[in-house]
Design a protein around this motif. Sequence first.
Motif, PDB file in Angstrom:
ATOM      1  N   MET A   1     -24.349   0.599 -41.915  1.00 33.63           N
ATOM      2  CA  MET A   1     -23.761  -0.564 -42.557  1.00 33.63           C
ATOM      3  C   MET A   1     -22.510  -0.968 -41.771  1.00 33.63           C
ATOM      4  O   MET A   1     -21.668  -0.136 -41.465  1.00 33.63           O
ATOM      5  CB  MET A   1     -23.390  -0.207 -43.994  1.00 33.63           C
ATOM      6  CG  MET A   1     -23.264  -1.412 -44.881  1.00 33.63           C
ATOM      7  SD  MET A   1     -22.841  -0.987 -46.575  1.00 33.63           S
ATOM      8  CE  MET A   1     -24.437  -0.786 -47.286  1.00 33.63           C
ATOM      9  N   SER A   2     -22.381  -2.231 -41.474  1.00 34.63           N
ATOM     10  CA  SER A   2     -21.257  -2.686 -40.667  1.00 34.63           C
ATOM     11  C   SER A   2     -19.994  -2.791 -41.519  1.00 34.63           C
ATOM     12  O   SER A   2     -20.042  -2.843 -42.743  1.00 34.63           O
ATOM     13  CB  SER A   2     -21.581  -4.036 -40.045  1.00 34.63           C
ATOM     14  OG  SER A   2     -21.644  -5.022 -41.057  1.00 34.63           O
ATOM     15  N   ALA A   3     -18.882  -2.832 -40.844  1.00 31.65           N
ATOM     16  CA  ALA A   3     -17.587  -2.914 -41.532  1.00 31.65           C
ATOM     17  C   ALA A   3     -17.455  -4.237 -42.292  1.00 31.65           C
ATOM     18  O   ALA A   3     -16.860  -4.280 -43.372  1.00 31.65           O
ATOM     19  CB  ALA A   3     -16.451  -2.772 -40.532  1.00 31.65           C
ATOM     20  N   GLN A   6     -19.333  -3.961 -45.586  1.00 30.88           N
ATOM     21  CA  GLN A   6     -18.597  -3.109 -46.524  1.00 30.88           C
ATOM     22  C   GLN A   6     -17.458  -3.890 -47.172  1.00 30.88           C
ATOM     23  O   GLN A   6     -17.197  -3.736 -48.364  1.00 30.88           O
ATOM     24  CB  GLN A   6     -18.049  -1.878 -45.808  1.00 30.88           C
ATOM     25  CG  GLN A   6     -19.114  -0.867 -45.450  1.00 30.88           C
ATOM     26  CD  GLN A   6     -18.552   0.314 -44.686  1.00 30.88           C
ATOM     27  OE1 GLN A   6     -17.407   0.290 -44.230  1.00 30.88           O
ATOM     28  NE2 GLN A   6     -19.355   1.356 -44.528  1.00 30.88           N
ATOM     29  N   GLN A   7     -16.811  -4.737 -46.390  1.00 34.91           N
ATOM     30  CA  GLN A   7     -15.725  -5.560 -46.932  1.00 34.91           C
ATOM     31  C   GLN A   7     -16.250  -6.539 -47.976  1.00 34.91           C
ATOM     32  O   GLN A   7     -15.631  -6.729 -49.026  1.00 34.91           O
ATOM     33  CB  GLN A   7     -15.028  -6.340 -45.817  1.00 34.91           C
ATOM     34  CG  GLN A   7     -13.743  -5.734 -45.392  1.00 34.91           C
ATOM     35  CD  GLN A   7     -13.004  -6.650 -44.437  1.00 34.91           C
ATOM     36  OE1 GLN A   7     -13.592  -7.471 -43.730  1.00 34.91           O
ATOM     37  NE2 GLN A   7     -11.702  -6.502 -44.395  1.00 34.91           N
ATOM     38  N   ILE A   9     -18.952  -6.229 -49.839  1.00 31.86           N
ATOM     39  CA  ILE A   9     -19.320  -5.452 -51.024  1.00 31.86           C
ATOM     40  C   ILE A   9     -18.073  -5.059 -51.815  1.00 31.86           C
ATOM     41  O   ILE A   9     -18.048  -5.141 -53.046  1.00 31.86           O
ATOM     42  CB  ILE A   9     -20.159  -4.219 -50.628  1.00 31.86           C
ATOM     43  CG1 ILE A   9     -21.522  -4.673 -50.104  1.00 31.86           C
ATOM     44  CG2 ILE A   9     -20.322  -3.266 -51.806  1.00 31.86           C
ATOM     45  CD1 ILE A   9     -22.359  -3.566 -49.510  1.00 31.86           C
ATOM     46  N   LEU A  10     -17.022  -4.652 -51.130  1.00 29.86           N
ATOM     47  CA  LEU A  10     -15.772  -4.283 -51.787  1.00 29.86           C
ATOM     48  C   LEU A  10     -15.203  -5.465 -52.568  1.00 29.86           C
ATOM     49  O   LEU A  10     -14.790  -5.317 -53.725  1.00 29.86           O
ATOM     50  CB  LEU A  10     -14.751  -3.787 -50.760  1.00 29.86           C
ATOM     51  CG  LEU A  10     -13.359  -3.450 -51.319  1.00 29.86           C
ATOM     52  CD1 LEU A  10     -13.445  -2.262 -52.259  1.00 29.86           C
ATOM     53  CD2 LEU A  10     -12.392  -3.183 -50.199  1.00 29.86           C
TER      54      LEU A  10
END
Length: 94
Positions: A1-3, A6-7, A9-10
Amino acid sequence: MSAGMQQVILWVVLFAIFYFLLIRPNQKRQKQRNAMLAALKKGDRVVTIGGLHGTIDLINDENNTIVINAGGHKLTFEKMAVQSVIGESVQKSQ
């Protein structure tokens, strides 16, 4: 999963938490308050935001004002100044 993913999703998770803990309960309280203000009628015993206790004598829907009889004095308030209804209609014998 790329950064980047993840951002995203956060942020979605943070918004969901914010919505369910702050926005939704506030909307529910506002809906209840609007229903209470719409149901005001002559004779209801109310408390204003300033803490004044009185009985509604007149409701003017044109400019959203109410006249409250408090201790023999008649005072005019905006409907939004009513904090709560503390008693149902009190029937006055005339």
